[in-house]
Design a protein around this motif. Structure first.
Motif, PDB file in Angstrom:
ATOM      1  N   VAL A 193      -2.536   5.645   5.400  1.00  0.00           N
ATOM      2  CA  VAL A 193      -1.295   4.866   5.339  1.00  0.00           C
ATOM      3  C   VAL A 193      -0.405   5.188   6.542  1.00  0.00           C
ATOM      4  N   LEU A 210       0.827  -1.204   0.000  1.00  0.00           N
ATOM      5  CA  LEU A 210       0.000   0.000   0.000  1.00  0.00           C
ATOM      6  C   LEU A 210       0.864   1.258   0.000  1.00  0.00           C
ATOM      7  N   ILE A 211       1.970   1.220   0.733  1.00  0.00           N
ATOM      8  CA  ILE A 211       2.873   2.377   0.765  1.00  0.00           C
ATOM      9  C   ILE A 211       3.442   2.650  -0.620  1.00  0.00           C
ATOM     10  N   ALA A 271       0.281   8.895  -5.795  1.00  0.00           N
ATOM     11  CA  ALA A 271       0.156  10.211  -5.168  1.00  0.00           C
ATOM     12  C   ALA A 271       1.239  11.169  -5.637  1.00  0.00           C
ATOM     13  N   PHE A 289      -5.816  11.640  -2.511  1.00  0.00           N
ATOM     14  CA  PHE A 289      -4.613  10.916  -2.091  1.00  0.00           C
ATOM     15  C   PHE A 289      -4.021  11.479  -0.803  1.00  0.00           C
ATOM     16  N   TRP A 290      -4.396  12.681  -0.441  1.00  0.00           N
ATOM     17  CA  TRP A 290      -4.056  13.148   0.915  1.00  0.00           C
ATOM     18  C   TRP A 290      -4.796  12.304   1.953  1.00  0.00           C
ATOM     19  N   TRP A 350      -7.739  15.110  -7.180  1.00  0.00           N
ATOM     20  CA  TRP A 350      -6.798  13.992  -7.047  1.00  0.00           C
ATOM     21  C   TRP A 350      -5.902  14.189  -5.827  1.00  0.00           C
ATOM     22  N   ILE A 361      -5.988   9.266   1.590  1.00  0.00           N
ATOM     23  CA  ILE A 361      -5.413   7.919   1.581  1.00  0.00           C
ATOM     24  C   ILE A 361      -4.058   7.917   2.288  1.00  0.00           C
ATOM     25  N   GLY A 362      -3.274   8.984   2.090  1.00  0.00           N
ATOM     26  CA  GLY A 362      -1.966   9.078   2.750  1.00  0.00           C
ATOM     27  C   GLY A 362      -2.081   9.136   4.256  1.00  0.00           C
ATOM     28  N   TRP A 366       0.663   3.898  -2.924  1.00  0.00           N
ATOM     29  CA  TRP A 366       0.327   5.286  -2.621  1.00  0.00           C
ATOM     30  C   TRP A 366       1.391   6.226  -3.185  1.00  0.00           C
ATOM     31  N   SER A 367       2.667   5.914  -2.967  1.00  0.00           N
ATOM     32  CA  SER A 367       3.747   6.772  -3.462  1.00  0.00           C
ATOM     33  C   SER A 367       3.701   6.876  -4.981  1.00  0.00           C
TER      34      SER A 367
END
Length: 636
Positions: free
Chosen positions: A586, A535-536, A543, A579-580, A575, A582-583, A539-540
Motif C-alpha cells: 500500500v 485499499l488504504i 491490520a 498485513f505487514w 496475521w 500488504i502494508g 488495510w487500516s
C-alpha cells in the motif's frame, strides 16, 4: 558482562561520533551550513536517518519490555509504524515543495506564514520544546538505567547519562546539523543489524522460537496470544482494569495514530526540508520504514520479549520486566553478545536524544531568535547562538533525566499525541486550501484539551486543583491521540464550513495553484484512485482496526477448511506478518505509483510568500516588541 568491555564498546562509538563531526566541520566552512546543512543533505541521509528516527521514536527500550508483559497483543503495535510511513507519504513531499517555493525552512515558518497566524507559530514552538527536552530526556534517563543494569551498578545511571549527554553535545556543537544526521544515519543502520543479531542469537542459543509455540508467560491476567476484544468499556488506566489486557484493536489503532506524530514533528519536517531535491523520500518510507523497520520489529520483538519473559519469570509474575537476567544469559555465551545487545538498546536511545536536541537548538535560532528577537544576526552570530542553545538544551535534558523522572514521564508521554493534533493544519497546507486559520486554531484547542484530559498531566493537574474525574488515562482503551484527533477534525471541519469564503483564502490558494500547475501528480484515473483509497481504508480496518480481531484464530481455526492447521506459531503473529507485507504494498503504491513521494525536477516560480510580501509576514507579537523596546531603552 565486564564493565571494561562495555566502556570500550561505547567509548569506541563516542569516538566515531566525534570523528565524523570533526571531519564534517573541516570540509564545510560556511556558517549557515551548521544550522541547516545548506538544505543539501544527500538523499541517503533521509533514507537511513529518517527511518531510524521513526523506528526509535516508538521507544525500543520500553517496546521490548512491554512485549514481555503483553506479548503478541502489544507486538501488533509495530504495524502502527506503517501508518507513520503513510503519513509521511501524504505530507513530506508537499512540505518540501512548499519550502522550496516559498524560501522558508521550517514547519513553524510554513504554517505561520500560510495561515497568517502567530498563535500557530507559538504552539509549534511549544511542541518543539516538548520534543527537545522532555521527550529526549526520557530516552537519556533510560540509557542511564540500562548502563547501570548492564554493569551491575559499577557505573551509576547518573554518571552514564551525563557522560552520554556530554559526548552527544560535543559531536553536535562541532559538526552541527549535517554531522548529527550523518551519525544518526549510521546509528540507524547499526540498530537494524543488531536487532536481527539479538533475535537470531537468542532464538538459536536459547530456543526462543520453539518456546513461542507454547504458552510463554505474560503479565498475570493478560491474554498473551490474542487481542482482548475490539474495545474495552473501561474507565481508563488508573480507574478500572481492562479484562485480558489494554491492547484492544481500538487501543492499537489509536496508538498507531500517535506514531504519526513523529513524522509531523518540527524536527522531522526540518530533516525532510534540508534534504537536497527531496531524493530518498519514497525509498525511506516504503523500504526502510514500512519494510525493514516494521519487519524487524514484528519478527525480532516477540523473540526478545520471549527471552525477557523466560529469563526472569519471577519479575513477570510481579508485574514487571527487566533486562538484567537477559543480559546475564547473553554474557554466559560471550561477553560480546551481551555488549551487542546493550549497544543496540543504547544506540536506539541515543538517536532521539541527538536528533531532537540538535534540531531543537537550530529551529529555536531560526524561528525564535532570528525572526523575533534578533533578526539582524549575521550567519556567524546565528551559529554561535545555535551552539549556546545546544549547550543549554543538553544541560536541561541531563538535569531532567537525572533529577526529575516523574515530570519527564508525564510530559514526554503525551508529546506524540500532541504532535499529531497538527495533522489538520498540515493537511490544509498540503492538500486542502479551504481549511481556514480559525478552523485550525479551534480544532487544535479542542484536540489539545482532549489530550490533556486523557493523559496524566491533565488528570493530575485537574484533580489536584478541583475534583476527581470519573475517567483515567485512555478511557475505553482509546489512546489520547485519537480522543484529541476526533474532536480536532470534527471541530475543524465544522468551522471550515462557515469560513469557506474567508478573506485570506486567496492567499492560501496561491500556493496550491503552484502545486497544481508545476508539480502535478502522475495521471491516475478515477477507478485507480478509488481503488487506491479503498485499499488504504481496508488495510487500516483489518491490520489495525476492528478487523484485526480475526487474527486471533484465522490461521489456527480457518473458516474455509475442516482440519485445523498446525503452524506451531500464534495465529495473531502470522496475521501481523501478512498485513505487514500488504502494508508495504500500500505504501509503495501511494509513494511510487501515485507519485506522492516522487519529486519531479520541474522548475516552479518563486512565490512571494513570506519575507518578500508583507501580507504573508505576520507582525512581531506585541509581547516581544514591548519587551525588546523596554530592554533597549534600559541599555541606552
Amino acid at each position: 558482562m565486564t564493565t571494561s568491555l562495555l566502556i570500550a564498546v561505547l567509548g569506541f562509538f563516542f569516538a566515531y561520533q566525534i570523528y565524523i563531526a570533526t571531519l564534517t566541520a573541516r570540509r564545510r566552512q560556511r556558517a549557515e551550513d551548521y544550522l541547516d546543512a545548506d538544505l543539501a543533505l544527500p538523499g541517503w541521509c533521509f533514507v537511513f536517518a529518517g527511518s531510524g528516527v521513526v523506528l526509535t521514536g516508538i521507544g525500543l527500550y520500553d517496546h521490548y519490555l512491554l512485549a514481555a508483559l503483553f506479548r503478541f497483543q502489544y507486538n501488533h503495535l509495530a504495524l502502527g509504524i506503517v501508518l507513520a510511513a503513510l503519513g509521511g507519504v501524504l505530507v513530506q513531499k508537499r512540505l518540501w515543495l512548499a519550502a522550496r517555493v516559498t524560501g522558508l525552512k521550517t514547519l513553524g515558518d510554513l504554517i505561520g506564514a500560510y495561515y497568517g497566524s502567530t498563535a500557530l507559530r507559538v504552539l509549534l514552538l511549544i511542541l518543539l520544546l516538548l520534543f527537545t527536552i522532555p521527550f529526549a530526556a526520557q530516552s537519556l534517563a533510560r540509557l542511564g538505567h540500562l548502563v547501570e543494569t548492564a554493569t551491575q551498578g559499577a557505573i551509576s545511571g547518573m554518571t552514564a547519562l551525563w557522560v552520554t549527554a556530554f559526548f552527544l553535545f560535543l559531536g553536535g556543537v562541532i559538526g552541527g546539523w549535517r554531522a548529527t544526521i550523518y551519525v544518526i544515519a549510521g546509528q540507524s543502520l547499526l540498530v537494524l543489524v543488531l536487532m536481527a543479531f539479538a533475535g537470531g542469537v537468542g532464538s538459536l542459543a536459547f530456543d526462543w522460537l520453539a518456546a513461542m509455540g507454547e504458552e510463554v508467560p505474560a503479565l498475570p491476567g493478560v491474554l498473551p496470544r490474542d487481542i482482548p476484544g475490539v474495545i474495552q468499556y473501561s474507565a481508563g488506566l488508573g480507574k478500572a482494569p481492562a479484562a485480558g489486557g489494554i491492547w484492544t484493536t481500538t487501543a492499537i489503532l489509536s496508538a498507531g495514530l500517535a506514531l504519526v506524530g513523529i513524522v509531523l514533528s518540527p524536527g522531522f519536517v526540518f530533516l525532510g526540508i534540508s534534504t537536497s531535491r527531496g531524493r530518498g523520500f519514497a525509498f525511506s518510507q516504503v523500504w526502510m520504514t514500512a519494510g525493514l523497520g516494521v519487519g524487524a520489529l514484528l519478527i525480532a520483538t516477540p523473540l526478545i520479549g520471549a527471552g525477557l519473559a523466560l529469563a526472569d519469570p519471577a519479575a513477570l509474575a510481579a508485574g514487571t520486566a527487566s533486562y538484567a537476567a537477559l543480559l546475564e544469559q547473553f554474557a554466559s555465551l560471550d561477553g560480546l553478545f551481551a555488549a551487542g545487545l546493550v549497544l543496540m538498546l543504547a544506540t536506539a536511545l541515543q538517536i532521539p536524544v541527538a536528533f531532537f536536541a540538535q534540531s531543537g537548538a537550530n529551529l529555536f535560532v531560526i524561528e525564535l531568535l532570528g525572526r523575533f528577537v534578533l533578526p539582524g544576526m549575521t550567519p556567524e552570530d546565528r551559529r554561535l547562538a545555535a551552539r549556546l542553545s545546544l549547550a543549554m538544551i543538553y544541560l536541561a535534558i541531563a538535569l531532567l533525566a537525572g533529577f526529575a523522572a516523574i515530570p519527564v514521564e508525564v510530559l514526554g508521554t503525551m508529546t506524540l499525541a500532541l504532535s499529531v493534533q497538527f495533522l489538520p493544519a498540515i493537511l490544509g497546507l498540503c492538500w486542502v486550501p479551504w481549511i481556514s486559520r480559525g478552523a485550525v486554531l479551534t480544532g487544535l484547542i479542542f484536540g489539545i484539551l482532549l489530550v490533556f484530559f486523557t493523559e496524566p498531566f491533565g488528570l493530575i493537574l485537574f484533580e489536584g486543583l478541583f475534583v476527581e474525574l470519573p475517567w483515567g488515562r485512555w478511557p475505553l482503551t482509546i489512546h489520547s491521540a485519537a480522543w484529541g484527533l476526533v474532536f480536532n477534525f470534527a471541530t475543524c471541519l465544522l468551522v471550515s464550513i462557515f469560513t469557506l469564503r474567508a478573506a485570506d483564502r486567496a492567499k492560501r490558494e496561491s500556493l496550491h495553484e503552484v502545486f497544481r500547475r508545476h508539480h502535478r501528480q502522475p495521471s491516475v484515473g478515477p477507478a485507480m484512485r478509488g481503488a487506491m483509497w479503498s485499499l488504504i481504508l481496508l488495510w487500516s480496518f483489518f491490520a489495525l482496526g476492528p478487523g484485526a480481531i480475526l487474527g486471533n484464530w484465522f490461521f489456527s481455526e480457518p473458516v474455509f477448511s475442516d482440519p485445523t492447521p498446525l503452524l506451531g506459531l500464534p495465529s495473531l503473529w502470522v496475521w501481523q506478518v501478512v498485513f505487514w507485507l500488504i502494508g508495504v504494498f500500500v505504501v509503495w503504491w501511494l509513494a511510487y505509483q501515485a507519485g506522492l513521494s516522487v519529486v519531479s525536477e520541474d522548475a516552479a516560480p518563486r512565490l512571494r510568500f513570506d519575507g518578500e510580501d508583507p501580507a504573508f509576514m505576520p507582525d512581531r507579537p506585541k509581547l516581544f516588541s514591548t519587551f525588546l523596546d523596554r530592554f533597549a531603552k534600559r541599555q541606552d
